[in-house]
Design a protein around this motif. Structure first.
Motif, short mmCIF file in Angstrom:
data_model
loop_
_atom_site.label_atom_id
_atom_site.label_comp_id
_atom_site.label_asym_id
_atom_site.label_seq_id
_atom_site.Cartn_x
_atom_site.Cartn_y
_atom_site.Cartn_z
N GLY A 76 0.80 -1.22 0.00
CA GLY A 76 0.00 0.00 0.00
C GLY A 76 0.84 1.27 0.00
O GLY A 76 0.31 2.37 -0.13
N LEU A 77 2.14 1.13 0.16
CA LEU A 77 2.98 2.34 0.28
C LEU A 77 3.26 2.95 -1.09
O LEU A 77 3.62 2.26 -2.05
CB LEU A 77 4.31 2.00 0.97
N ILE A 78 3.10 4.27 -1.15
CA ILE A 78 3.34 5.05 -2.38
C ILE A 78 4.40 6.10 -2.05
O ILE A 78 4.35 6.72 -0.99
CB ILE A 78 2.05 5.77 -2.81
N ARG A 79 5.38 6.27 -2.96
CA ARG A 79 6.40 7.30 -2.74
C ARG A 79 6.33 8.32 -3.86
O ARG A 79 6.30 7.96 -5.03
CB ARG A 79 7.78 6.63 -2.70
N LEU A 80 6.28 9.58 -3.47
CA LEU A 80 6.26 10.67 -4.46
C LEU A 80 7.60 11.40 -4.47
O LEU A 80 8.13 11.74 -3.40
CB LEU A 80 5.17 11.70 -4.11
N SER A 81 8.13 11.65 -5.66
CA SER A 81 9.24 12.58 -5.80
C SER A 81 8.62 13.83 -6.42
O SER A 81 8.26 13.84 -7.60
CB SER A 81 10.32 11.99 -6.70
N VAL A 82 8.47 14.86 -5.60
CA VAL A 82 7.77 16.06 -6.05
C VAL A 82 8.73 16.92 -6.87
O VAL A 82 9.80 17.30 -6.38
CB VAL A 82 7.22 16.85 -4.84
N GLY A 83 8.37 17.19 -8.10
CA GLY A 83 9.21 17.96 -9.01
C GLY A 83 9.03 19.46 -8.83
O GLY A 83 8.46 19.93 -7.83
N ILE A 84 9.51 20.20 -9.79
CA ILE A 84 9.48 21.67 -9.67
C ILE A 84 8.46 22.30 -10.62
O ILE A 84 8.54 23.49 -10.95
CB ILE A 84 10.89 22.27 -9.88
N GLU A 85 7.47 21.49 -11.05
CA GLU A 85 6.39 22.05 -11.86
C GLU A 85 5.54 23.03 -11.03
O GLU A 85 5.78 23.20 -9.83
CB GLU A 85 5.47 20.92 -12.36
N ASP A 86 4.52 23.63 -11.65
CA ASP A 86 3.59 24.48 -10.90
C ASP A 86 2.83 23.63 -9.90
O ASP A 86 2.22 22.61 -10.27
CB ASP A 86 2.62 25.16 -11.87
N VAL A 87 2.85 24.04 -8.65
CA VAL A 87 2.29 23.19 -7.60
C VAL A 87 0.78 22.99 -7.78
O VAL A 87 0.24 21.93 -7.44
CB VAL A 87 2.67 23.71 -6.19
N ALA A 88 0.10 23.99 -8.34
CA ALA A 88 -1.35 23.85 -8.55
C ALA A 88 -1.63 22.69 -9.52
O ALA A 88 -2.60 21.94 -9.35
CB ALA A 88 -1.94 25.15 -9.09
N ASP A 89 -0.79 22.54 -10.53
CA ASP A 89 -0.96 21.45 -11.49
C ASP A 89 -0.69 20.09 -10.83
O ASP A 89 -1.38 19.11 -11.11
CB ASP A 89 -0.04 21.63 -12.70
N LEU A 90 0.32 20.07 -9.98
CA LEU A 90 0.64 18.81 -9.28
C LEU A 90 -0.51 18.41 -8.35
O LEU A 90 -0.91 17.25 -8.29
CB LEU A 90 1.94 18.96 -8.48
N ARG A 91 -1.06 19.40 -7.65
CA ARG A 91 -2.17 19.12 -6.73
C ARG A 91 -3.39 18.62 -7.52
O ARG A 91 -4.03 17.65 -7.14
CB ARG A 91 -2.52 20.37 -5.91
N ALA A 92 -3.65 19.25 -8.65
CA ALA A 92 -4.80 18.83 -9.48
C ALA A 92 -4.60 17.39 -9.97
O ALA A 92 -5.54 16.60 -10.00
CB ALA A 92 -4.96 19.78 -10.66
N ASP A 93 -3.37 17.05 -10.34
CA ASP A 93 -3.07 15.69 -10.82
C ASP A 93 -3.32 14.67 -9.70
O ASP A 93 -3.93 13.62 -9.92
CB ASP A 93 -1.61 15.64 -11.29
N LEU A 94 -2.86 14.99 -8.49
CA LEU A 94 -3.07 14.07 -7.36
C LEU A 94 -4.55 13.98 -7.00
O LEU A 94 -5.06 12.90 -6.71
CB LEU A 94 -2.26 14.53 -6.14
N ARG A 95 -5.24 15.11 -7.04
CA ARG A 95 -6.67 15.14 -6.70
C ARG A 95 -7.43 14.21 -7.64
O ARG A 95 -8.23 13.38 -7.22
CB ARG A 95 -7.22 16.56 -6.77
N GLU A 96 -7.13 14.34 -8.92
CA GLU A 96 -7.75 13.52 -9.96
C GLU A 96 -7.46 12.03 -9.70
O GLU A 96 -8.36 11.19 -9.76
CB GLU A 96 -7.16 13.95 -11.31
N ALA A 97 -6.22 11.72 -9.40
CA ALA A 97 -5.82 10.31 -9.22
C ALA A 97 -6.42 9.72 -7.95
O ALA A 97 -6.68 8.51 -7.88
CB ALA A 97 -4.30 10.21 -9.19
#
Ligand SMILES: *Cc1c(COP(=O)(O)O)cnc(C)c1O
Length: 386
Positions: free
Chosen positions: A363-384
């Protein structure tokens, strides 16, 4: 040139200039890719410091000098990969019969190296499940020659107290090495906190663009003499183009790490209260057990987040195929965001019982958070997360 430990300049300046003066032969502002295996000598033994590129290459020298200055060490040695660097430390500084003491939460490849290569060679390794310095104190013995840690750890992002463990190791006459890959020298400089040796997978934040594999060992000149001998004798060196790419990445390390940390902190705050998230591991969160130590020994909390979803392995599997900006891939530390499933990817080489007992389950998930626009990253995670 001034001695590395004098630190004449700030970090971002050293990242751009250390070891990277204009090319003496041509004036090239950027260190050239010296694509040569050999060097012409005026008479036998009459050369300009380079004879053969396994032994030394000017592009590699620039990288090694820069890495030493960034970590506040006297000498840097570059290798073909992080694991080649780790191997050089074990082979250069230890001998069969010696004992290594490591924290249990460890990069899977390092565990595999100790278990499958160095155990048969004669090294025995003890692992402490308790990452506090008391945990190490319980297991350290006169046979312990090297204490080896990562902090933050991979993948559970535990924080280990570098200074306390350094004092303990030295009190028992052991060397102390820190794999500083997850923090990078911008966020944390273990040698200043008492570590003897720093090891890196430069593949990750130092290179920073997921386009090159490399490793490094940094430490005192005298101590690293046998590691330098091993580097040349065994030959696991990076080529000049690899060194160039790594140096090019390092120039923006300070900027990138600030953004990785800021993006990850924002996403961690948001994920921590998301109804689908059962557990989150991020040292920047005030309720993370290592938060106070991290705040003391790191400049900020880095770009890595691990989490468990409600719904365990099934929910994780769904999530992993639904992200669009976060690519499902091994590795970390590049400008682009990645998502990883440690149990089947980076940590698959650890036996299942051992993994699961440590909390690295399906069940463990690891994220390497990049340097894209954070709003886009949040939207991607929200969707997923759905
Ligand atoms: C990736 C990694 C390594 C191994 O480095 P390679 O460059 O893949 O050989 C070692 N330690 C940590 C913490 C890593 O993330």
């Amino acid at each position: 040139m001034s001695q590395p430990h004098e630190e004449p300049h700030g970090f971002a300046t050293r990242a751009i200039h250390a070891g990277q003066a204009a090319d003496p032969a041509t004036g090239a502002t950027i260190v050239p890719i010296y694509a040569t295996s050999t060097y012409t000598q005026a008479a036998p033994g009459d050369h300009k410091g380079y004879e053969y590129s396994r032994s030394g290459n000017p592009t590699r020298t620039a990288l090694e000098t820069c890495l030493a200055e960034l970590e506040g060490g006297e000498r840097g040695l570059a290798f073909a990969s992080g694991l080649a660097a780790t191997t050089a430390v074990f082979q250069g500084l230890l001998k069969p019969g010696d004992e290594v003491l490591a924290a249990a939460d460890l990069y899977g490849g390092t565990f595999r190296l100790l278990d499958k290569v160095f155990k048969p060679w004669g090294l025995s390794t003890k692992y402490t499940e308790d990452p506090s310095h008391e945990g190490f104190a319980k297991l350290i013995t006169p046979a312990t020659k090297l204490v080896w840690i990562e902090t933050p750890t991979n993948p559970l992002l535990q924080i280990l107290d570098i200074k306390a463990i350094a004092d303990l190791a030295h009190h028992h006459g052991a060397l102390f090495a820190v794999d500083n890959t997850f923090a990078s020298p911008y966020l944390q400089q273990p040698i200043r906190l008492g570590a003897d040796i720093v090891v890196h997978s430069t593949t990750k934040y130092l290179g920073g663009h997921s386009d090159v594999i490399g490793g490094a060992v940094i430490g005192p000149k005298a101590l690293l003499e046998p590691v330098k001998f091993y580097q040349n004798a065994a030959g696991g060196v990076p080529g000049p183009f690899d060194c160039f790419l790594t140096l090019r990445g390092i120039k923006t390390l300070a900027l990138r790490m600030d953004r990785h940390s800021a993006n990850a902190a924002e996403l961690a705050d948001w994920l921590a209260v998301h109804p689908q998230v059962a557990k989150i591991y991020y040292p920047g969160l005030a309720d993370h057990p290592g938060h106070a130590i991290a705040a003391r020994q790191m400049k900020s909390f880095g770009g890595m987040i691990s989490l468990q979803l409600h719904g365990g392995a099934d929910a994780a599997r769904k999530f992993l195929t639904r992200t669009k900006l976060f690519s499902l891939a091994e590795s970390l530390g590049g400008v682009e965001s990645l998502v990883n499933h440690p149990a089947t990817m980076t940590h698959a080489s650890i036996p299942k019982e051992v993994r699961v007992a440590r909390g690295v389950d399906d069940g463990l998930i690891r994220l390497s958070v990049g340097i894209e626009d954070v709003a886009d990253l949040r939207a991607d995670l929200r969707e997923a997360l759905g």
